[in-house]
Design an enzyme around this catalytic site. Structure first.
Site, mmCIF file in Angstrom:
data_model
loop_
_atom_site.group_PDB
_atom_site.id
_atom_site.type_symbol
_atom_site.label_atom_id
_atom_site.label_comp_id
_atom_site.label_asym_id
_atom_site.label_seq_id
_atom_site.Cartn_x
_atom_site.Cartn_y
_atom_site.Cartn_z
ATOM 1 N N GLY A 1 0.931 -1.205 0.071
ATOM 2 C CA GLY A 1 -0.090 -0.065 -0.089
ATOM 3 C C GLY A 1 0.827 1.108 -0.065
ATOM 4 O O GLY A 1 1.103 1.982 0.899
ATOM 5 N N SER B 1 1.594 3.391 -3.437
ATOM 6 C CA SER B 1 0.855 4.553 -4.334
ATOM 7 C C SER B 1 -0.674 4.810 -3.947
ATOM 8 O O SER B 1 -1.324 3.992 -3.433
ATOM 9 C CB SER B 1 1.087 3.784 -5.818
ATOM 10 O OG SER B 1 2.177 3.647 -6.250
ATOM 11 N N SER C 1 -0.777 -5.009 -6.111
ATOM 12 C CA SER C 1 -0.849 -6.290 -6.729
ATOM 13 C C SER C 1 -1.165 -7.139 -5.595
ATOM 14 O O SER C 1 -0.778 -7.114 -4.452
ATOM 15 C CB SER C 1 0.531 -6.599 -7.285
ATOM 16 O OG SER C 1 0.969 -5.830 -8.426
ATOM 17 N N GLU D 1 16.593 -8.650 -6.206
ATOM 18 C CA GLU D 1 15.847 -8.534 -6.900
ATOM 19 C C GLU D 1 15.827 -7.164 -7.681
ATOM 20 O O GLU D 1 15.313 -6.690 -8.714
ATOM 21 C CB GLU D 1 14.226 -8.646 -6.553
ATOM 22 C CG GLU D 1 14.110 -10.156 -6.547
ATOM 23 C CD GLU D 1 14.008 -10.826 -8.070
ATOM 24 O OE1 GLU D 1 14.419 -11.843 -8.135
ATOM 25 O OE2 GLU D 1 13.767 -10.036 -9.008
ATOM 26 N N THR E 1 9.259 5.176 -12.922
ATOM 27 C CA THR E 1 8.923 5.336 -14.338
ATOM 28 C C THR E 1 10.346 5.402 -15.027
ATOM 29 O O THR E 1 11.206 5.824 -14.184
ATOM 30 C CB THR E 1 8.003 6.893 -14.466
ATOM 31 O OG1 THR E 1 8.895 7.741 -13.913
ATOM 32 C CG2 THR E 1 6.791 6.909 -13.798
ATOM 33 N N GLU F 1 11.287 7.786 -16.751
ATOM 34 C CA GLU F 1 11.837 9.191 -16.521
ATOM 35 C C GLU F 1 12.504 9.137 -15.250
ATOM 36 O O GLU F 1 13.540 9.989 -15.168
ATOM 37 C CB GLU F 1 10.530 10.258 -16.522
ATOM 38 C CG GLU F 1 9.997 10.391 -17.964
ATOM 39 C CD GLU F 1 8.930 9.394 -18.220
ATOM 40 O OE1 GLU F 1 8.479 9.213 -19.392
ATOM 41 O OE2 GLU F 1 8.689 8.504 -17.375
#
Length: 393
Positions: free
Chosen positions: A128, A130, A162, A245, A375, A377
């Site tokens: 939890g 975003s 997810s 990872e 992202t 960017e």
């Protein structure tokens, strides 16, 4: 870095492959993060528990926390093989994110309560972080946690979570001091997903899959003992990451598996001139380019792992690997759709689908790869400032 694995490491790779051949059905082709039916989810849970029995869910963790204390390169081998064979490890989120955080910042009580369940596969986590208005600018989150006696009362909304529809625990960030600078008024919590006031709403993506969710917190009471780390230090707690990872070896292995399937199909499928697809120059050249790109990505991942194996902390190197694999996923999906022609547009379940419709599905889902988990960017900014030493403005 070394470009070859030792004989002992290669022997470990064979052990992992034999386990996967034995435990996975020959036609297994399911991603737990894309949704799925109840029977496939139950198989994924059972498979994860078998990994847990061998302590392969968190092999690099110290033995006292349920791991094997494996070195980074053996962990890289394990994760690479599981990802290539699409092994459904539902402990992945717990092992990668919340587990290392609890090991470093958690109390002894929290370690005893959560770490064994992560290793065994009993606890399935969702994240939890975003929010609808706090994505790349995560520190701008507005979910509030107000202290009330021995609890915090939480109100707010999380998004892109997810497995939230499958998880039994959630780790999340909430603002505990609205007057502090945005990075300094945040705390880190864990909470059972069956706590009153938590509502999970599936988010159906353009591929028709429901792996993502929106999570609503309405007057949710979270015991103070479920705060990880000090109050208002949650931003720095959340930055903890010990798991390998960061190398994106899972993405590298997944791309290689999809590419191998595409090559196998092209060797058998008829081309326009009466021969096989692999005899057509346009296909051969495209496959050759992809083969090179996939190997480059693989070694970018190995580079990150080798830094950690030497005791270093990868920074911009991890961003390079993440950026590269995010964009490679899109190029691979687009190439597969184009090579398959009209068949490339057919999804799974249709009798005309080729390679189980994987490339049509991946073409749609890969749109998000350059947005999720940072992202492109943001990754380019990290590479520019921390890797190349360029100014921020």
């Amino acid at each position: 870095m070394e470009f070859r694995f030792t004989p002992e490491e290669e022997a470990f790779r064979q052990e992992v492959r034999e386990f996967l051949r034995r435990e996975l059905p020959p036609d297994w082709d399911y991603d737990v993060f894309e949704g799925g039916e109840d029977d496939t989810w139950e198989f994924a849970r059972a498979f994860t528990k078998k990994l847990g029995e061998r302590r392969w869910t968190a092999p690099a963790w110290p033995p006292e926390y349920g791991g094997l204390g494996l070195d980074f390169m053996r962990q890289v081998i394990l994760n690479e093989e599981i990802s290539y064979h699409r092994g459904p490890n539902v402990s992945w989120i717990g092992v990668t994110y919340v587990g290392p955080t609890i090991i470093v910042h958690g109390t002894e009580e929290q370690k005893r309560e959560f770490l064994p369940g992560i290793v065994s596969g009993e606890i399935v986590w969702c994240q939890g972080f975003s929010e609808p208005n706090a994505g790349s600018d995560l520190a701008g989150l507005q979910t509030a946690a107000v202290r009330d006696g021995d609890d915090y009362v939480v109100n707010g909304v999380k998004i892109w979570s997810s497995l939230a529809h499958r998880a039994n625990w959630c780790f999340f960030l909430a603002r505990t001091d609205p007057t502090a600078p945005k990075h300094k008024g945040i705390s880190y919590f864990v909470v059972p997903m069956d706590t009153p006031g938590i509502t999970v709403v599936p988010l159906i993506n353009m591929a028709g899959l429901k792996g993502f969710n929106q999570v609503f917190f309405e007057n949710v009471r979270v015991p103070a003992r479920y705060r990880v780390g000090e109050e208002n230090s949650g931003w720095y707690v959340a930055m903890t990451t010990l798991n390998f990872e960061r190398s994106n070896i899972g993405a590298a292995a997944g791309a290689r598996r999809s590419f191998d399937e595409l090559v196998a199909y092209c060797r058998e499928a008829p081309g326009q001139g009466g021969g096989r697809l692999t005899e057509e120059p346009r296909v051969r050249y495209r496959l050759a380019e992809l083969a090179i790109e996939i190997e480059v990505g693989r070694y970018l991942s190995y580079r990150v792992a080798s830094i950690q194996a030497r005791g270093g902390v990868p920074n911009y190197e991890a961003s390079i690997a993440k950026l590269y694999h995010s964009e490679l996923q899109q190029r691979l999906a687009r190439s597969g759709v184009e090579i398959l022609g009209l068949y490339g547009q057919v999804r799974e379940g249709d009798p005309h689908a080729r390679i189980k419709g994987r490339f049509a599905r991946r073409y749609l889902t890969s749109v998000a790869s350059t947005i999720a988990a940072g992202t492109s960017e943001v990754q380019r900014n990290i590479i520019a400032t921390r890797g190349l030493g360029l100014p921020r403005s």
